[in-house]
Design a protein around this motif. Structure first.
Motif, PDB file in Angstrom:
ATOM      1  N   PRO A  50      -2.836   9.045   7.244  1.00 38.22           N
ATOM      2  CA  PRO A  50      -4.265   8.746   7.448  1.00 38.22           C
ATOM      3  C   PRO A  50      -4.878   8.009   6.268  1.00 38.22           C
ATOM      4  CG  PRO A  50      -3.779  11.038   7.994  1.00 38.22           C
ATOM      5  CD  PRO A  50      -2.545  10.477   7.344  1.00 38.22           C
ATOM      6  N   ILE A  51      -4.479   8.392   5.061  1.00 35.47           N
ATOM      7  CA  ILE A  51      -5.118   7.764   3.901  1.00 35.47           C
ATOM      8  C   ILE A  51      -4.590   6.337   3.713  1.00 35.47           C
ATOM      9  CG2 ILE A  51      -3.675   8.412   1.894  1.00 35.47           C
ATOM     10  CD1 ILE A  51      -6.500   9.724   0.928  1.00 35.47           C
ATOM     11  N   LEU A  52      -3.301   6.124   3.951  1.00 34.60           N
ATOM     12  CA  LEU A  52      -2.744   4.778   3.747  1.00 34.60           C
ATOM     13  C   LEU A  52      -3.271   3.811   4.811  1.00 34.60           C
ATOM     14  CD1 LEU A  52       0.902   5.781   2.778  1.00 34.60           C
ATOM     15  CD2 LEU A  52      -1.022   5.226   1.276  1.00 34.60           C
ATOM     16  N   ARG A 110      -7.280  -0.506   6.416  1.00 35.35           N
ATOM     17  CA  ARG A 110      -8.488  -0.947   7.128  1.00 35.35           C
ATOM     18  C   ARG A 110      -9.559  -1.402   6.142  1.00 35.35           C
ATOM     19  NH1 ARG A 110      -7.103   3.567  10.301  1.00 35.35           N
ATOM     20  NH2 ARG A 110      -8.627   4.861   9.238  1.00 35.35           N
ATOM     21  N   GLU A 111      -9.673  -0.682   5.020  1.00 36.61           N
ATOM     22  CA  GLU A 111     -10.672  -1.079   4.023  1.00 36.61           C
ATOM     23  C   GLU A 111     -10.318  -2.432   3.403  1.00 36.61           C
ATOM     24  OE1 GLU A 111     -13.620   0.030   2.982  1.00 36.61           O
ATOM     25  OE2 GLU A 111     -13.627   1.628   4.468  1.00 36.61           O
ATOM     26  N   ARG A 119      -8.125   2.845  -5.327  1.00 39.55           N
ATOM     27  CA  ARG A 119      -7.192   2.317  -4.327  1.00 39.55           C
ATOM     28  C   ARG A 119      -7.832   2.232  -2.948  1.00 39.55           C
ATOM     29  NH1 ARG A 119      -5.303   0.690  -7.888  1.00 39.55           N
ATOM     30  NH2 ARG A 119      -3.151   0.459  -8.587  1.00 39.55           N
ATOM     31  N   PHE A 120      -9.172   2.298  -2.906  1.00 39.02           N
ATOM     32  CA  PHE A 120      -9.928   1.997  -1.683  1.00 39.02           C
ATOM     33  C   PHE A 120      -9.786   3.049  -0.587  1.00 39.02           C
ATOM     34  CE2 PHE A 120      -8.286  -2.140  -3.459  1.00 39.02           C
ATOM     35  CZ  PHE A 120      -9.368  -2.327  -4.288  1.00 39.02           C
ATOM     36  N   ALA A 121      -9.474   4.272  -0.977  1.00 39.67           N
ATOM     37  CA  ALA A 121      -9.426   5.343   0.024  1.00 39.67           C
ATOM     38  C   ALA A 121     -10.849   5.745   0.396  1.00 39.67           C
ATOM     39  CB  ALA A 121      -8.677   6.548  -0.536  1.00 39.67           C
ATOM     40  N   PRO A 122     -11.080   6.078   1.663  1.00 40.27           N
ATOM     41  CA  PRO A 122     -12.400   6.580   2.064  1.00 40.27           C
ATOM     42  C   PRO A 122     -12.674   7.922   1.383  1.00 40.27           C
ATOM     43  CG  PRO A 122     -11.114   5.902   3.984  1.00 40.27           C
ATOM     44  CD  PRO A 122     -10.175   5.925   2.813  1.00 40.27           C
ATOM     45  N   GLY A 149      -9.854  12.030  -2.252  1.00 38.34           N
ATOM     46  CA  GLY A 149      -8.714  12.783  -1.751  1.00 38.34           C
ATOM     47  C   GLY A 149      -7.378  12.137  -2.052  1.00 38.34           C
ATOM     48  N   TYR A 150      -7.408  10.979  -2.744  1.00 34.22           N
ATOM     49  CA  TYR A 150      -6.141  10.285  -2.999  1.00 34.22           C
ATOM     50  C   TYR A 150      -5.628  10.615  -4.408  1.00 34.22           C
ATOM     51  CZ  TYR A 150      -2.812   6.384  -2.134  1.00 34.22           C
ATOM     52  OH  TYR A 150      -1.693   5.611  -1.929  1.00 34.22           O
ATOM     53  N   HIS A 151      -6.443  10.331  -5.450  1.00 37.37           N
ATOM     54  CA  HIS A 151      -5.983  10.623  -6.815  1.00 37.37           C
ATOM     55  C   HIS A 151      -7.014  11.369  -7.648  1.00 37.37           C
ATOM     56  CE1 HIS A 151      -3.708   6.999  -5.506  1.00 37.37           C
ATOM     57  NE2 HIS A 151      -2.692   7.634  -6.031  1.00 37.37           N
ATOM     58  N   ASN A 190       1.475   4.043  -3.214  1.00 37.19           N
ATOM     59  CA  ASN A 190       1.411   5.484  -3.007  1.00 37.19           C
ATOM     60  C   ASN A 190       2.601   6.184  -3.654  1.00 37.19           C
ATOM     61  OD1 ASN A 190       0.400   7.916  -1.549  1.00 37.19           O
ATOM     62  ND2 ASN A 190       2.279   7.693  -0.352  1.00 37.19           N
ATOM     63  N   ARG A 233     -15.886   4.562  -0.339  1.00 38.49           N
ATOM     64  CA  ARG A 233     -14.625   3.896  -0.656  1.00 38.49           C
ATOM     65  C   ARG A 233     -14.383   3.985  -2.143  1.00 38.49           C
ATOM     66  NH1 ARG A 233     -13.670  -2.419   0.684  1.00 38.49           N
ATOM     67  NH2 ARG A 233     -14.151  -2.860  -1.481  1.00 38.49           N
ATOM     68  N   VAL A 272      -3.379  14.532  -2.098  1.00 41.90           N
ATOM     69  CA  VAL A 272      -3.028  14.306  -0.689  1.00 41.90           C
ATOM     70  C   VAL A 272      -2.173  15.457  -0.159  1.00 41.90           C
ATOM     71  CG1 VAL A 272      -1.870  12.736   0.907  1.00 41.90           C
ATOM     72  CG2 VAL A 272      -3.153  11.802  -1.036  1.00 41.90           C
ATOM     73  N   ALA A 319      -6.111   4.117   6.316  1.00 41.09           N
ATOM     74  CA  ALA A 319      -7.532   3.885   6.015  1.00 41.09           C
ATOM     75  C   ALA A 319      -7.672   2.848   4.899  1.00 41.09           C
ATOM     76  CB  ALA A 319      -8.208   5.200   5.619  1.00 41.09           C
ATOM     77  N   VAL A 320      -6.789   2.911   3.905  1.00 40.67           N
ATOM     78  CA  VAL A 320      -6.822   1.907   2.833  1.00 40.67           C
ATOM     79  C   VAL A 320      -6.572   0.513   3.426  1.00 40.67           C
ATOM     80  CG1 VAL A 320      -5.612   1.079   0.771  1.00 40.67           C
ATOM     81  CG2 VAL A 320      -6.210   3.515   0.989  1.00 40.67           C
ATOM     82  N   MET A 337     -12.475  11.459   3.082  1.00 40.13           N
ATOM     83  CA  MET A 337     -11.193  12.151   3.226  1.00 40.13           C
ATOM     84  C   MET A 337     -10.944  13.090   2.044  1.00 40.13           C
ATOM     85  SD  MET A 337      -8.627   9.256   4.739  1.00 40.13           S
ATOM     86  CE  MET A 337      -8.731   8.735   6.456  1.00 40.13           C
ATOM     87  N   ASP A 365     -18.992   0.888   4.888  1.00 40.78           N
ATOM     88  CA  ASP A 365     -18.824   2.335   5.066  1.00 40.78           C
ATOM     89  C   ASP A 365     -19.556   3.074   3.958  1.00 40.78           C
ATOM     90  OD1 ASP A 365     -17.107   2.399   7.371  1.00 40.78           O
ATOM     91  OD2 ASP A 365     -15.562   1.521   6.098  1.00 40.78           O
ATOM     92  N   ILE A 420       0.855  -1.196   0.000  1.00 42.85           N
ATOM     93  CA  ILE A 420       0.000   0.000   0.000  1.00 42.85           C
ATOM     94  C   ILE A 420       0.887   1.241   0.000  1.00 42.85           C
ATOM     95  CG2 ILE A 420      -1.639   1.323   1.411  1.00 42.85           C
ATOM     96  CD1 ILE A 420      -2.892  -1.357   2.255  1.00 42.85           C
TER      97      ILE A 420
END
Lengths: 336, 336, 336
Positions: free
Chosen positions: B288-290, B295-296, C54-57, C71-73, B154, C50, B164, B292-293, C60, C33, B150
């Motif tokens: 925080p984002i990594l 956990r998902e 890449r499964f980011a919440p 918020g990731y890409h 990134n 999600r 980010v 959270a990924v 965010m 979620d 993960i």
């Protein structure tokens, strides 16, 4: 009660005074939540701490004399676990009785029999009569996040005193350079003994301070992990029955809380300094290493991890083997 | 060492200075607790941080010169893991030696070979010689609660900088509107490169501030997740070997701690402002984002989750595929 | 969405005002979620929280009007879950759309249909019209670490008020000594009702204070755990439609967060004293016992634990049986 535990044996549930001081005392023992309380006639009750109706813990309820009233919907239970009243009906449905265990007070300790009450033989309780032969001690109970056999390994191999308690006991290797011997008795008792002759007396043996002494340390083990420690010294060459012999005797009794946590019952001389010293030895010296061992073992079987065996392990290994044998015998007697 | 990790590869264990400053440094790497320490001859040792006798962590013991003494019962171990003394006997039982790993210092980094020491080829350590070509940097180590892939996803897809790190880097899309290219080399090295021509120079390239510039960002990856980042700028149209080229070069090296946690080694310019900026970028923006990924994903296989693939993922996807191939090859070579 | 939950039913997702006050509101519902937000046209969206890349919440990220930007890409999604833009390409890859759920606002509550949107029938939402017939109430949301059926057991058997809330409500057994009746309606609604005649009026029924009263308490249940409580009193012998009848009506709506945690939505009169009282009743009285029951059950099946059944359980047991039936029917309709 889980098959993981030996049933036909006495376990220490609590110091008698712990229960005397509480209205009800919840305690997890052998994976099960139990409720301990003192009866009005001076006896003790041990019933499951879980209502059979909606599974609420009974210690969240209240005592009504010798009855326990569930705090959720008011069912009441007697000291033998029998459900004796339902506030919303005269009917008490079948299956409403709680499991209970035979529990007896002896030498200030509450012992319970984990198996069928009818098979409980009070004569089989290991002898701790010395507890009533000395001035009152401070009685302690701590929990450790480690399997009970990790704790008895520690106690049955006192060579750890030279390392784990190097600063506290400053034993300097005197005793451990002596002889070590493990012995088994027919009734299953196991002894792990160190002895050395003609050396300086230990600090606690004040009357022997100025002459050579014979010294010993012996740990007595009974299943599952009920231990008694004697540290002794005599004038060099004297019998162990000699009136000049000095002795310290302490219980080290371990009862499984779960497979990964244990109750540890010990005592020490009362007083702030002595109790702080004991706390340091148990909580700051033994605890970190025993809990780290638990984390390293992490559910793996001890023997499958292929531990290295040293000479000094003889007592600890006998205790582990005896427990394995008892487990096998109980499994066979159930199957047979 | 778990089969989940590739063995025939160099991993970063620590910054050399982390170990130099510690008497002994425990660190979990690839699911195993290891003990790292500097030898009196200037070399380094990496031995398992667990005594084979009763499984106590060795870092709870003490150093005796280059030997490590277990804090539980006093066995002593040499830097190659060999058990060399037993305080209670002249006998050292069989099976008492510890696993060890080949560990070498290069460019301020301690690298270890996860497989058989005899197969370790120091020439295969990815090139970080630039670390010794610049003024000393502040060397950082953080942990993240996320699988190492993960983290490399990134880093191999720097388009995340636009989102980010929008506020921190204010890149404003300049670079990311350029071309992206992923390249693989025969030795397994993978590059993920962005470039754009004839635009404003980046802020760090002070000498190029007043003229159009060509800019690039390239991330070099070697298994398992050892990365090197170069951010560069040149006068528009100049060669990349032009002496006016400005470059920032940084290591981004990830080592699995467990399957769900990672060590992240990076550096930054020394000084409170620069270090606080780096901390914000890594700890408050990426972390925080990594996590959270992680956990998902929660133990699910990346490909079985059917991730959407974008053009910008090319480098990250090549790295994941290369690791899968290496895992398969190691599994086959064991089975074959 | 896990098979553990009934799909063809309306669940409460949130109080409407919770979502109105937030830019985006993440909430775990039925193990997944979700992201809830209010649209510019006054409607509501419920999309998976999600990103499929890449499964980011997504919470965010940020809102761009009615679109949500990862918020990731930087992928952007519409209120129906459709991926509508990719900042690094004009191509939107297949499989990039998010799951969404039908969500409707009614009586200040946001309800979502857990199954296929096309099968959602708004007429099936249980009636909470009374919420708009009274002065505004304080709307509350708490989480409990207990399965939702443990919470509905509690609410469908109000005899617990005599024990769990003995001090708070001081009901003194007045009502519970009356009659209890459970009724089922054809549409699956279940009622659990207590009533007693010719007794003192309850404290809240101020106009009835000086004369004998008939009193009742009734809890209405709809799957999965959507409940409505009415506490009422009338002059002794009067019809329940009598204009002198006094009523308190409250929602008690439970939505599973996971199999072991629940959302609990309730309301109370606004004001510090009333809200503190409600907090005490729910957080300090119900919560400890319900979470303890969860720990005791610890993943075991309720019926396999052989709970004792009392008369007062009739409503709660009907609700459990109805849910079991609905689960079986959904499983069969999928299999059939």
């Amino acid at each position: 009660m889980s098959d993981a535990y030996i049933k036909n044996v006495w376990y220490m549930a609590a110091w008698q005074e712990e229960v005397d001081e509480a209205e009800m005392m919840p305690r997890k023992l052998l994976d099960i939540d139990w409720l301990l309380y003192k009866l009005e006639n001076g006896g003790y009750a041990m019933i499951r701490d879980r209502c059979p109706h909606r599974f609420a813990p009974l210690h969240m309820g209240r005592r009504c004399g010798d009855l326990i009233e569930c705090g959720y919907h008011g069912l009441r239970f007697a000291p033998d676990g029998k459900c004796v009243s339902n506030p919303f009906s005269d009917l008490i449905p079948p299956g409403a009785d709680l499991p209970s265990r035979k529990i007896v007070a002896r030498w200030g300790i509450l012992w319970f029999w984990a198996g069928e009450p009818s098979e409980a033989d009070e004569e089989a309780i290991p002898d701790f009569a010395f507890l009533e032969e000395t001035a009152p001690m401070a009685q302690k109970h701590i929990r450790m996040d480690a399997n009970f056999e990790i704790l008895s390994d520690n106690l049955m191999d006192l060579s750890h005193v030279e390392f784990v308690h190097r600063d506290s006991f400053q034993s300097g290797g005197a005793l451990m350079k002596g002889r070590h011997e493990a012995r088994s008795e027919d009734d299953g008792t196991i002894w792990s003994c160190w002895s050395v002759e003609d050396v300086a007396a230990p600090r606690f043996a004040v009357p022997l301070a100025d002459a050579p002494a014979d010294r010993w340390t012996r740990m007595r083990w009974n299943a599952p992990a009920t231990m008694f420690l004697e540290v002794g010294a005599a004038p060099a060459g004297a019998e162990r029955t000699d009136p000049r012999v000095c002795r310290l005797r302490n219980p080290h009794i371990i009862t499984p809380e779960t497979q990964t946590t244990s109750h540890y019952f010990y005592n020490c001389f009362p007083g702030p300094e002595s109790e702080a010293f004991a706390k340091r030895v148990f909580d700051e010296e033994d605890r970190p290493i025993l809990e780290a061992v638990q984390r390293e073992m992490d559910g793996q079987d001890f023997w499958e991890m292929r531990p290295v065996i040293l000479n000094v392990d003889a007592g600890a290994v006998r205790a582990r083997r005896r427990l394995s044998k008892m487990r096998r015998e109980e499994a066979e007697s159930v199957a047979g």
